[in-house]
Design a protein around this motif. Structure first.
Motif, PDB file in Angstrom:
ATOM      1  N   LEU A  34      19.849  -0.443  14.921  1.00  0.00           N
ATOM      2  CA  LEU A  34      19.033   0.748  14.706  1.00  0.00           C
ATOM      3  C   LEU A  34      19.734   1.821  13.891  1.00  0.00           C
ATOM      4  N   LYS A  50      12.635  -7.464  16.758  1.00  0.00           N
ATOM      5  CA  LYS A  50      12.024  -7.451  15.430  1.00  0.00           C
ATOM      6  C   LYS A  50      12.974  -6.871  14.388  1.00  0.00           C
ATOM      7  N   GLU A  51      13.542  -5.710  14.669  1.00  0.00           N
ATOM      8  CA  GLU A  51      14.400  -5.043  13.700  1.00  0.00           C
ATOM      9  C   GLU A  51      15.695  -5.819  13.446  1.00  0.00           C
TER      10      GLU A  51
END
Length: 345
Positions: free
Chosen positions: A201, A286-287
């Motif tokens: 992130l 997902k990321e």
């Protein structure tokens, strides 16, 4: 004496700030006082007199842990009132796995610069964790370490001591094929996998306070959600039924932690479709383009703890857990398997 303190202060260690920190944390420590506490803050050791009446063979159980790089999120957001809960949770959730009731807790805070208000805020979270788990905060240590930490940096660790009567210890050797596994929902990531989380992130450059539609809150709020403390629900469940096994799902996820409470030759068959997976995990998968198996080998995936009970006891166990505010549910079963101890289906 004053001259020595002044010289020490010139080297980066403010003794007076330490005294002020102890003064400010006193009201938080007072919240955690329970029967058995003998001493207050200020001594060289925390004193506790355990009540062993009714026990045939009392055994002390200890656990130690820290918060890890989740602390980096607290520093970036300048929010320090919840990571103390994480610190307590990671310790007490371990010692209840054998059936021990936590008695007392001690913390260790190392920081670059001692700001009394910041230390008191950290201790307020530790005290809240102790209240949630029914144990006393009997002492701790604050170490100002310039040169080891930047001024805004700190580390937080602690340890808990509990007690269980040996005949009432959780006996994993009684687990058999056909037993069921009960999931105790997590509050989120808890305190594990944050080195990977921070990388995926890019938290150093992310807007942690911006609202995220997928999460229903800001990214920072989701990441700093404190670890769920399971002491009271699990002890209530143990009073209601025979709990054969308990696994605290921490670093290493399902594949490392569940086998620690399973005899050889037996396997936990986990029904993935039954799991209540919080959105933070789907966002990370997902990321980070993380395969399912790796997710379950790193994160708790919405399950902070599993209990293994006889199938006939499952309803009573879940009722006892729910009565303590834990929305537990069946997530799988124990099967015979010599090749694997956890399978996802």
């Amino acid at each position: 004496m004053a001259s020595f303190s002044e010289r020490y202060k010139s080297a980066g260690v403010d003794i007076e700030a330490g005294y002020e920190g102890v003064k400010q944390m006193g009201k938080h420590v007072a919240r955690t006082k329970i029967d058995g506490v003998v001493s207050g803050l200020g001594g060289f050791g925390g004193l506790f007199a355990p009540n062993i009446s009714g026990m045939s063979e009392p055994i002390l159980v200890s656990g130690t842990d820290g918060v890890g790089t989740k602390l980096r999120l607290a520093i970036l957001m300048d929010k320090h009132d919840t990571v103390g809960i994480d610190c307590v949770a990671m310790c007490v959730n371990d010692i209840i796995c054998c059936g021990a009731k936590p008695l007392f807790f001690l913390d260790y805070i190392a920081l670059g610069k001692n700001i009394p208000e910041k230390v008191a805020t950290l201790v307020s979270g530790i005290a809240e964790g102790c209240v949630q788990s029914g144990c006393a905060l009997v002492g701790g240590e604050t170490a100002e370490m310039p040169g080891m930490y930047q001024a805004e940096d700190y580390d937080l660790a602690g340890f808990a001591v509990g007690m269980v009567d040996k005949p009432k210890m959780v006996d994993t050797s009684t687990i058999t094929a056909g037993d069921v596994m009960i999931a105790l929902p997590s509050s989120g990531l808890h305190s594990n996998g944050f080195s990977l989380v921070r990388k995926i992130l890019d938290v150093e450059n992310a807007d942690l306070k911006a609202y995220n539609d997928h999460l229903g809150m800001s990214l920072g709020e989701a990441l700093l959600t404190p670890t769920k403390i399971y002491v009271k629900p699990v002890l209530a469940c143990m009073d209601a039924v025979t709990v054969k096994g308990v696994s605290h799902i921490t670093g290493g996820g399902f594949f490392e932690n569940i086998p620690r409470a399973l005899p050889k030759g037996l396997c936990a068959k986990i029904d993935v479709a039954s799991l209540q997976i919080p959105p933070i995990f789907t966002l990370l998968a997902k990321e980070g383009d993380i395969p399912q198996a790796e997710c379950f080998n790193t994160f708790n995936m919405g399950v902070g703890m599993t209990l293994t009970v006889n199938k006939a006891d499952a309803d009573a166990a879940i009722a006892a857990l729910k009565a303590e505010g834990c929305d537990a549910y069946i997530c799988g079963e124990v099967i015979a398997n010599d090749e694997a101890q956890v399978v996802l289906c």
